[in-house]
Design a protein around this motif. Structure first.
Motif, mmCIF file in Angstrom:
data_model
loop_
_atom_site.group_PDB
_atom_site.id
_atom_site.type_symbol
_atom_site.label_atom_id
_atom_site.label_comp_id
_atom_site.label_asym_id
_atom_site.label_seq_id
_atom_site.Cartn_x
_atom_site.Cartn_y
_atom_site.Cartn_z
ATOM 1 N N HIS A 193 27.705 -11.894 8.215
ATOM 2 C CA HIS A 193 27.426 -13.291 9.000
ATOM 3 C C HIS A 193 27.745 -13.536 10.021
ATOM 4 C CE1 HIS A 193 25.032 -16.008 5.969
ATOM 5 N NE2 HIS A 193 25.793 -15.549 5.194
ATOM 6 N N LEU A 194 29.230 -12.934 10.140
ATOM 7 C CA LEU A 194 29.902 -12.410 11.853
ATOM 8 C C LEU A 194 29.300 -11.932 12.605
ATOM 9 C CD1 LEU A 194 33.202 -12.480 10.290
ATOM 10 C CD2 LEU A 194 31.998 -14.937 11.330
ATOM 11 N N LEU A 195 29.240 -10.379 12.292
ATOM 12 C CA LEU A 195 27.852 -9.585 13.142
ATOM 13 C C LEU A 195 26.625 -9.850 13.465
ATOM 14 C CD1 LEU A 195 28.929 -6.284 11.198
ATOM 15 C CD2 LEU A 195 29.189 -6.639 13.312
ATOM 16 N N ARG A 196 26.179 -11.332 12.759
ATOM 17 C CA ARG A 196 24.795 -12.031 12.751
ATOM 18 C C ARG A 196 25.017 -13.224 13.913
ATOM 19 N NH1 ARG A 196 20.709 -13.942 7.820
ATOM 20 N NH2 ARG A 196 22.321 -15.287 8.311
ATOM 21 N N LEU A 197 25.791 -13.472 13.651
ATOM 22 C CA LEU A 197 26.564 -14.455 14.735
ATOM 23 C C LEU A 197 26.912 -13.970 15.942
ATOM 24 C CD1 LEU A 197 27.539 -17.818 14.921
ATOM 25 C CD2 LEU A 197 30.256 -16.265 15.177
ATOM 26 N N ALA A 198 27.358 -12.831 16.277
ATOM 27 C CA ALA A 198 27.528 -12.313 17.306
ATOM 28 C C ALA A 198 25.948 -12.092 17.992
ATOM 29 C CB ALA A 198 28.188 -11.163 17.531
ATOM 30 N N ARG A 199 25.034 -11.793 17.181
ATOM 31 C CA ARG A 199 24.097 -10.952 17.940
ATOM 32 C C ARG A 199 23.471 -12.321 17.841
ATOM 33 N NH1 ARG A 199 23.224 -7.641 13.477
ATOM 34 N NH2 ARG A 199 21.931 -9.196 12.110
ATOM 35 N N SER A 200 23.126 -13.223 17.812
ATOM 36 C CA SER A 200 22.890 -14.584 18.209
ATOM 37 C C SER A 200 23.014 -15.044 19.314
ATOM 38 C CB SER A 200 22.396 -15.167 16.848
ATOM 39 O OG SER A 200 22.290 -15.042 15.556
ATOM 40 N N ALA A 201 24.211 -15.176 19.685
ATOM 41 C CA ALA A 201 25.133 -15.568 20.472
ATOM 42 C C ALA A 201 24.603 -14.778 21.271
ATOM 43 C CB ALA A 201 26.625 -15.296 20.134
ATOM 44 N N ALA A 202 24.622 -13.640 21.367
ATOM 45 C CA ALA A 202 24.521 -12.446 22.540
ATOM 46 C C ALA A 202 22.904 -12.416 23.099
ATOM 47 C CB ALA A 202 24.301 -10.789 22.833
ATOM 48 N N MET A 203 21.832 -13.176 21.668
ATOM 49 C CA MET A 203 20.494 -12.802 22.465
ATOM 50 C C MET A 203 20.377 -14.163 23.736
ATOM 51 S SD MET A 203 18.628 -12.138 19.477
ATOM 52 C CE MET A 203 16.829 -12.379 19.545
ATOM 53 N N LEU A 204 21.518 -15.528 23.669
ATOM 54 C CA LEU A 204 21.088 -16.503 24.089
ATOM 55 C C LEU A 204 22.641 -17.006 25.173
ATOM 56 C CD1 LEU A 204 20.340 -17.128 21.257
ATOM 57 C CD2 LEU A 204 20.952 -20.049 22.289
ATOM 58 N N GLY B 205 14.582 -14.731 16.153
ATOM 59 C CA GLY B 205 15.066 -13.882 15.255
ATOM 60 C C GLY B 205 17.263 -13.662 16.055
ATOM 61 N N ALA B 206 16.959 -14.178 16.567
ATOM 62 C CA ALA B 206 17.903 -15.434 16.925
ATOM 63 C C ALA B 206 18.508 -16.730 15.838
ATOM 64 C CB ALA B 206 18.895 -15.708 18.945
ATOM 65 N N LYS B 207 19.090 -16.902 15.117
ATOM 66 C CA LYS B 207 19.474 -17.685 14.392
ATOM 67 C C LYS B 207 20.447 -19.385 15.260
ATOM 68 C CE LYS B 207 21.492 -19.373 9.904
ATOM 69 N NZ LYS B 207 20.244 -19.594 9.326
ATOM 70 N N THR B 208 18.754 -19.684 16.110
ATOM 71 C CA THR B 208 19.524 -20.698 16.887
ATOM 72 C C THR B 208 19.416 -22.021 16.481
ATOM 73 O OG1 THR B 208 17.101 -22.011 17.059
ATOM 74 C CG2 THR B 208 17.984 -19.214 18.069
ATOM 75 N N LEU B 209 20.195 -23.632 17.278
ATOM 76 C CA LEU B 209 20.240 -24.962 16.543
ATOM 77 C C LEU B 209 18.823 -25.524 16.411
ATOM 78 C CD1 LEU B 209 23.716 -25.665 18.055
ATOM 79 C CD2 LEU B 209 22.893 -25.228 15.536
ATOM 80 N N SER B 210 17.765 -24.990 17.419
ATOM 81 C CA SER B 210 16.631 -25.750 17.020
ATOM 82 C C SER B 210 16.063 -25.021 15.399
ATOM 83 C CB SER B 210 16.111 -25.029 18.538
ATOM 84 O OG SER B 210 16.636 -24.780 19.319
ATOM 85 N N TYR B 211 16.155 -26.061 14.952
ATOM 86 C CA TYR B 211 15.217 -26.036 13.154
ATOM 87 C C TYR B 211 14.231 -27.330 13.661
ATOM 88 C CZ TYR B 211 16.716 -21.430 11.885
ATOM 89 O OH TYR B 211 17.656 -20.119 11.048
ATOM 90 N N ALA B 212 13.776 -27.971 14.347
ATOM 91 C CA ALA B 212 13.182 -28.888 14.383
ATOM 92 C C ALA B 212 11.983 -28.223 13.523
ATOM 93 C CB ALA B 212 12.331 -29.753 15.831
ATOM 94 N N VAL B 213 11.839 -27.168 14.190
ATOM 95 C CA VAL B 213 10.262 -26.626 13.818
ATOM 96 C C VAL B 213 10.559 -26.201 12.180
ATOM 97 C CG1 VAL B 213 8.547 -24.662 13.304
ATOM 98 C CG2 VAL B 213 9.149 -25.838 15.557
#
Ligand SMILES: Cc1ncc(COP(=O)(O)O)c(C=O)c1O
Length: 300
Positions: A69-80, A167-175
């Protein structure tokens, strides 16, 4: 209904790598009263959904798949293009928030990182909240009905248009929430996203797992979908048992031929799909139990 024990919240004060430590008591986060913690009205997580998050399961007090989970968090943050996060602080905040919660068999942690305040200095706002998880045993036993919905992007969107952040776990989950309302209008519980060119992707909050004969398959991870920690844990458990697993391009028609389908995620663990677009899907309760127990047993 019995009252749930209170949630616990750890506010992360030092979310970025390299931030100075403010004295001996500064561990980077603070456990706070969940009823007193507030978020600023100009926080870009609130006003734009600009940020990333993780949802972590806590089973019998142990945070599941914390490192993935922490590694995915870092990947998502880097994508943004968010600042580099201090994963040591986030790890400690997750463990502290879980440990501070009243014991319960299943807890769910939400780890949130926003871009911070509009016009601010760029320091992310971040926290970890732990609360009781809906009992995953119910979906595991009863299964879920699923409808396929067009995601509106081709299967190669991550490669052609990385700025769309698929593929990033962004906060934009309205969809991701809107599609659940569409599923309900169609009389179903959940959704399988399909690319505009016909390939199965994922659910709005879960990965797809399919069994064809004795082979377990999940959609390839380069399709602009989330790399699921639960799917990865399921594959690890299956491989330990000598079962063949594969990442593949699966058309929706191929998915319809599966011998069994599941949606898996940290928040629900494992749910067998009972119908896809109104057509029955074979369900093997014993197999679901075996996989479910393997997932509950993971402790990394
Ligand atoms: C879009 C999406 N796909 C897949 C998953 C499953 O990921 P994990 O197993 O790490 O919870 C999630 C989890 O919330 C998700 O939101």
């Amino acid at each position: 209904m019995t009252a749930q024990p209170p949630a616990t919240v750890a506010v992360v004060d030092r979310p970025m790598r390299g931030m100075p430590v403010q004295g001996p008591s500064d561990v980077g986060y603070r456990l706070v009263d969940p009823d007193l913690v507030t978020i600023h009205v100009t926080d870009l997580g609130v006003t734009r959904g600009d940020g990333v998050f993780e949802g972590l399961g806590v089973v019998d007090g142990a945070v599941q798949a914390l490192e993935p989970h922490l590694l995915r968090l870092a990947r998502s943050a880097a994508m943004l293009d968010l600042p580099e996060l201090d994963l040591d602080v986030f790890r400690a905040a997750c463990l502290a928030s879980a440990a501070a919660h009243e014991p319960a068999p299943f807890l769910l942690q939400k780890l949130v990182v926003t871009r911070g305040l509009e016009g601010g200095d760029g320091t992310p706002t971040a926290w970890v909240r732990t609360a009781v998880m809906d009992d995953p045993a119910i979906e595991r036993r009863d299964g879920i009905s699923v409808v396929s919905l067009d995601r509106g992007y081709r299967h190669d969107v991550a490669e052609t248009s990385p700025w769309l952040l698929q593929g990033a776990k962004t906060l934009s989950y309205a969809v991701n929430k809107s599609v659940l309302r569409e599923a309900a209008r169609r009389g179903a519980d959940d959704v399988l996203f399909v690319s505009s060119d016909g390939y199965a992707l994922e659910g709005p909050s879960a990965s797809l797992l399919a069994r064809f004969g004795d082979r377990y398959t999940t959609p390839r991870l380069d399709l602009g979908i989330l790399a699921g920690t639960t799917q990865a844990a399921a594959f690890e458990a299956l491989e330990r048992q000598g079962v063949t697993v594969e990442y593949a391009l699966l058309t929706l028609d191929r998915v319809r031929e599966a011998d069994a389908l599941w949606l898996v995620s940290s928040g629900r663990q494992i749910a067998p799909v009972t119908t896809l677009d109104g057509v029955s899907v074979p369900v093997d309760g014993a197999e679901t139990e075996r996989l479910g127990e393997a997932l509950v047993g993971r402790r990394r």
